[in-house]
Write a protein that holds these residues in place. Structure first.
Motif, PDB file in Angstrom:
ATOM      1  N   TYR A   1       0.846  -1.185   0.000  1.00 14.02           N
ATOM      2  CA  TYR A   1       0.000   0.000   0.000  1.00 14.02           C
ATOM      3  C   TYR A   1       0.884   1.238   0.000  1.00 14.02           C
ATOM      4  O   TYR A   1       2.011   1.241   0.511  1.00 14.02           O
ATOM      5  CB  TYR A   1      -0.939   0.009   1.210  1.00 14.02           C
ATOM      6  N   TYR A   2       0.367   2.330  -0.585  1.00 19.76           N
ATOM      7  CA  TYR A   2       1.152   3.549  -0.711  1.00 19.76           C
ATOM      8  C   TYR A   2       0.214   4.711  -1.033  1.00 19.76           C
ATOM      9  O   TYR A   2      -0.926   4.519  -1.480  1.00 19.76           O
ATOM     10  CB  TYR A   2       2.216   3.405  -1.804  1.00 19.76           C
ATOM     11  N   PRO A   3       0.682   5.950  -0.816  1.00 17.72           N
ATOM     12  CA  PRO A   3      -0.158   7.120  -1.097  1.00 17.72           C
ATOM     13  C   PRO A   3      -0.399   7.303  -2.591  1.00 17.72           C
ATOM     14  O   PRO A   3       0.412   6.890  -3.423  1.00 17.72           O
ATOM     15  CB  PRO A   3       0.643   8.289  -0.511  1.00 17.72           C
ATOM     16  N   VAL A   4      -1.486   7.947  -2.928  1.00 20.69           N
ATOM     17  CA  VAL A   4      -1.912   8.079  -4.320  1.00 20.69           C
ATOM     18  C   VAL A   4      -0.904   8.836  -5.162  1.00 20.69           C
ATOM     19  O   VAL A   4      -0.811   8.620  -6.379  1.00 20.69           O
ATOM     20  CB  VAL A   4      -3.297   8.758  -4.391  1.00 20.69           C
ATOM     21  N   LYS A   5      -0.127   9.739  -4.563  1.00 15.47           N
ATOM     22  CA  LYS A   5       0.821  10.534  -5.337  1.00 15.47           C
ATOM     23  C   LYS A   5       1.863   9.667  -6.048  1.00 15.47           C
ATOM     24  O   LYS A   5       2.488  10.101  -7.017  1.00 15.47           O
ATOM     25  CB  LYS A   5       1.525  11.544  -4.433  1.00 15.47           C
ATOM     26  N   MET A   6       2.045   8.423  -5.602  1.00 17.85           N
ATOM     27  CA  MET A   6       3.000   7.514  -6.234  1.00 17.85           C
ATOM     28  C   MET A   6       2.429   6.837  -7.469  1.00 17.85           C
ATOM     29  O   MET A   6       3.149   6.165  -8.210  1.00 17.85           O
ATOM     30  CB  MET A   6       3.462   6.458  -5.221  1.00 17.85           C
ATOM     31  N   GLY A   7       1.111   6.986  -7.702  1.00 18.96           N
ATOM     32  CA  GLY A   7       0.490   6.288  -8.822  1.00 18.96           C
ATOM     33  C   GLY A   7       0.419   4.801  -8.551  1.00 18.96           C
ATOM     34  O   GLY A   7       0.722   4.323  -7.457  1.00 18.96           O
TER      35      GLY A   7
END
Length: 367
Positions: free
Chosen positions: A262-268
């Motif tokens: 999982y990761y923040p949306v800014k990483m795409g």
């Protein structure tokens, strides 16, 4: 649409439907020896096949095994042509009309009018919608470890029994799943079978229903064993991931790949061959490296007078079609300019013009 499949097995076992299955199975393969041989006595072969199914004496033939290396190394198992006709008939007459309509609308693999590009479009659409309400949300991206090799046929057969109440069809389904009598120790289904694609979707439809109905996740997209969930926080990603892992282990005997994260949306998000952001899409780095290696190899073959131009153009066209679904115009121009075999005689110049036209007028779903 009835809830279960009843009293239709022999009604659908007709010569016309078996002939239609043959035509679908031979599509783009009419030059192969086994198909030419089968068509030499087509009517008798189809009638004999129907009699075998009707008399419950039909059994699948011996698999032919071979490996493919793109996008990764896999063992493919291919059946004789007569069995591929049977699989076409089974899927078109029973799976597609009765079971596929029960799938959620955000699963995209092996389904009519869907596919990779529709899946990518759906993910980007969901990213944009979610961002309007919560700009800094998180993405949970998962895939299942060795999916086809770990599908449990016994669980799959129990799932099929929920949909099928026709005893003759259920007996036939058992043959297709187990290739014979029930063996509860067997694990995995062949990757190369037409039926396997749909059995896999039916298997993971259980996960889809769990995510949508029990976990109540609104933004969810699945393409075969890869799936994406959009969630408000990192903590919720951790909790949902754990719940999914438990559901898969307890109900489907599956586990998530270690690459699930999982990761923040800014990483795409990397999905179906693209890097997807809310504002644009890019080709994955591996795709760029692969086409550059190919162009280098094609140029070398061209200078050595060993280039198969027809095969090369098919491959290049395929890549251009794939890349036309993202923001890659400059990359496409660079790749075309590096193709030395396009610019050295009139035939190649004509081919280049066709490619430029394709570049400027990409088809909607060309891959």
């Amino acid at each position: 649409m009835p809830k279960t499949i009843r009293n239709c097995f022999y009604q659908n076992l007709t010569f016309d439907k078996m002939l239609a299955a043959h035509k679908r199975a031979r599509n783009h393969k009419t030059y192969k020896n086994e198909i030419i041989k089968f068509e030499f006595n087509l009517e008798n072969n189809l009638i004999n096949l129907m009699h075998n199914i009707h008399d419950k004496t039909y059994r699948m033939g011996k698999y032919f095994n071979f490996k493919v290396y793109e996008p990764k190394e896999r063992m493919i198992q291919a059946l004789p042509y007569r069995d591929r006709i049977v699989h076409q008939w089974y899927v078109e007459e029973f799976i597609k009309p009765y079971i596929v309509p029960k799938f959620i609308n955000t699963t995209f693999a092996c389904l009519t009018n869907k596919g990779t590009h529709k899946a990518v479009e759906n993910v980007q659409k969901q990213l944009r919608i979610y961002q309007r309400n919560k700009p800094n949300f998180w993405i949970l991206k998962c895939d299942i470890k060795k999916f086809f090799y770990r599908i449990n046929p016994t669980i799959l057969f129990e799932l099929m029994k929920r949909y099928i109440k026709d005893k003759d069809l259920l007996f036939f389904t058992q043959i297709l799943i187990y290739n014979g009598p029930i063996n509860k120790n067997k694990v995995g289904i062949p990757i190369g079978n037409y039926t396997s694609q749909f059995f896999a979707n039916i298997y993971l439809n259980e996960l889809d229903q769990y995510v949508k109905r029990i976990l109540k996740i609104k933004y969810y997209t699945r393409y075969m064993d890869d799936f994406i969930l959009l969630l408000p926080t990192k903590q919720e990603c951790i909790q949902i991931k754990e719940k999914i892992e438990n559901f898969l282990a307890e109900n489907l005997k599956l586990e998530l790949n270690d690459k699930s994260r999982y990761y923040p949306v800014k990483m795409g998000v990397n999905f179906c061959g693209y890097r997807i952001f809310t504002t644009h899409r890019l080709l994955r780095v591996n795709s760029k490296k692969k086409i550059k290696r190919k162009v280098k190899s094609w140029n070398k073959e061209y200078h050595n007078h060993t280039l198969d131009l027809e095969k090369t153009m098919q491959s290049l066209n395929s890549w251009l079609g794939h890349s036309s679904h993202c923001n890659s115009y400059q990359l496409q121009q660079k790749i075309l300019n590096k193709c030395e075999f396009l610019f050295n005689n009139q035939i190649h110049q004509n081919t280049e013009q066709e490619l430029i036209y394709l570049l400027e007028n990409p088809p909607e779903d060309f891959l």
